[in-house]
Enzyme design. Structure first.
Site, mmCIF file in Angstrom:
data_model
loop_
_atom_site.group_PDB
_atom_site.id
_atom_site.type_symbol
_atom_site.label_atom_id
_atom_site.label_comp_id
_atom_site.label_asym_id
_atom_site.label_seq_id
_atom_site.Cartn_x
_atom_site.Cartn_y
_atom_site.Cartn_z
ATOM 1 N N CYS A 4 -10.921 3.600 0.357
ATOM 2 C CA CYS A 4 -9.472 3.744 0.579
ATOM 3 C C CYS A 4 -9.150 2.927 1.816
ATOM 4 O O CYS A 4 -9.861 3.012 2.824
ATOM 5 C CB CYS A 4 -9.127 5.219 0.807
ATOM 6 S SG CYS A 4 -7.452 5.487 1.444
ATOM 7 N N GLY A 31 -2.816 9.235 -3.380
ATOM 8 C CA GLY A 31 -4.091 9.717 -3.920
ATOM 9 C C GLY A 31 -4.037 11.084 -4.590
ATOM 10 O O GLY A 31 -4.904 11.423 -5.385
ATOM 11 N N HIS A 89 -6.902 3.160 4.017
ATOM 12 C CA HIS A 89 -6.591 3.937 5.225
ATOM 13 C C HIS A 89 -7.849 4.263 6.039
ATOM 14 O O HIS A 89 -7.792 4.363 7.257
ATOM 15 C CB HIS A 89 -5.930 5.268 4.847
ATOM 16 C CG HIS A 89 -4.467 5.186 4.545
ATOM 17 N ND1 HIS A 89 -3.979 4.657 3.372
ATOM 18 C CD2 HIS A 89 -3.382 5.597 5.250
ATOM 19 C CE1 HIS A 89 -2.656 4.745 3.378
ATOM 20 N NE2 HIS A 89 -2.274 5.310 4.508
ATOM 21 N N CYS A 119 -4.371 -1.339 -1.952
ATOM 22 C CA CYS A 119 -4.518 0.104 -2.122
ATOM 23 C C CYS A 119 -5.456 0.347 -3.298
ATOM 24 O O CYS A 119 -5.172 -0.109 -4.411
ATOM 25 C CB CYS A 119 -3.131 0.695 -2.399
ATOM 26 S SG CYS A 119 -3.146 2.447 -2.777
ATOM 27 N N ASP A 130 0.872 -1.174 0.000
ATOM 28 C CA ASP A 130 0.000 0.000 0.000
ATOM 29 C C ASP A 130 0.909 1.224 0.000
ATOM 30 O O ASP A 130 2.119 1.107 0.237
ATOM 31 C CB ASP A 130 -0.884 -0.015 1.266
ATOM 32 C CG ASP A 130 -1.779 1.219 1.361
ATOM 33 O OD1 ASP A 130 -2.425 1.573 0.362
ATOM 34 O OD2 ASP A 130 -1.838 1.846 2.439
HETATM 35 N N1 DGL Z 1 -4.621 3.466 1.012
HETATM 36 C C1 DGL Z 1 -4.709 3.926 -0.304
HETATM 37 C C2 DGL Z 1 -6.013 3.572 -1.003
HETATM 38 O O1 DGL Z 1 -6.642 2.591 -0.662
HETATM 39 C C3 DGL Z 1 -4.164 5.258 -0.722
HETATM 40 C C4 DGL Z 1 -4.063 6.383 0.232
HETATM 41 C C5 DGL Z 1 -3.128 7.436 -0.336
HETATM 42 O O2 DGL Z 1 -1.927 7.189 -0.299
HETATM 43 O O3 DGL Z 1 -3.618 8.463 -0.826
HETATM 44 O O4 DGL Z 1 -6.410 4.235 -1.920
#
Ligand code: DGL
Length: 286
Positions: A201, A47, A203, A78, A14
């Site tokens: 996402c 992102g 996160h 991700c 990720d």
């Molecule tokens: N965790 C990531 C996702 O699922 C990306 C977060 C990022 O780095 O902007 O999109």
């Protein structure tokens, strides 16, 4: 295609610590597998960086995991990297079994009674051609309300750099969640209200309690970790590549980061109950 070595680890990556939410589900679904997780925190957030950059990082990381760990499969944990790079990864590494992560629009459309579904995602995911195709495919009678959440993954990433997240970073995450959920519209179970919220996402899973408090208990929140873990299990079964309980290092997890090692160690302890000794720093050149 030669069958993958069963005792080899599964690679997971990720842009940072968000994919640990997927690793939690993988570990539960596949307790006998070995995993190597790479957090590209030195280059997060993805992102807001644009597709060419995310594609180049994803490719460099996938190659690194193949070369250094001889992984038998790759989970792109991700949404942003899946949207920008999964096709490139599949054509560059055609022998590597791969699973990507996409916002759960299909189950959300099925579950929503009001036919209004909110989607929180990064700008990269929300603006991608892949997401537009997915939304068109599953819309039917459902209206998807999509919000790009600039800064949210970064705030969640930063909060893990503190051993015990300070009130200030929790407040920052809460304020961003409040801004983005209210931009989506009204939540509830009445006609015209959003009754289902998709976390697009990885996160954002770590902000789920805050989001649930903001949208209300009657709204269902959908993440993708468990579905990705089930899909990974099915793929390994098809390839007859599952790990076995008697193998040495079965269930072992290693984590590495291109960013702050103490931050990864704190996140590993907090979310996976893993000791700091499982974490290491790594440099992945493009
Ligand atoms: N965790 C990531 C996702 O699922 C990306 C977060 C990022 O780095 O902007 O999109």
């Amino acid at each position: 295609m030669p069958s993958p070595v069963r005792s080899a680890p599964i690679g997971v990556f990720d842009s940072g610590i968000g994919g640990l939410s997927v690793l939690q589900a993988l570990r539960q679904e596949l307790p006998h597998e070995r995993f190597v997780y790479l957090a590209d925190s030195g280059h997060a957030p993805y992102g807001e960086k644009g597709e060419p950059f995310v594609r180049a990082r994803s490719l460099a990381i996938a190659r690194h995991l193949c070369r250094e760990y001889r992984i038998k499969a790759l989970v792109v944990a991700c949404n942003t990297a899946t949207a920008a790079a999964v096709e490139t990864l599949r054509s560059a590494l055609p022998e590597l079994p791969m699973v990507g992560v996409e916002p759960a629009l299909k189950p959300a459309a099925r579950l929503s009674r009001t036919h209004h579904v909110g989607v929180l995602a990064t700008r990269g995911t929300a603006q991608s051609a892949r997401f537009a195709r997915l939304a068109a495919e599953h819309a039917g009678a459902t209206q998807f309300h999509v919000q790009a959440c600039d800064g949210l993954a970064h705030a969640i990433e930063q909060s893990t750099e503190e051993a015990a997240p300070a009130a200030a970073s929790t407040e920052k995450i809460r304020a961003l969640c409040a801004r983005y959920t209210s931009a989506l519209g009204r939540f509830g179970t009445q006609d015209g209200e959003i009754d289902t919220l998709v976390l697009g996402c990885t996160h954002y899973v770590f902000a789920e309690p805050l989001l649930q408090a903001l949208v209300g208990p009657q709204v269902q929140i959908i993440a993708t970790g468990a579905a990705v873990a089930r899909q990974t299990r099915r793929l390994l079964e098809q390839l007859q590549a599952q790990g076995e309980s008697g193998e040495p290092a079965s269930g072992q997890i290693r984590l590495c980061t291109t960013g702050s090692l103490p931050a990864l160690q704190a996140a590993a302890r907090r979310w996976l109950d893993l000791p700091a000794s499982r974490c290491a720093s790594v440099c992945v050149q493009m």
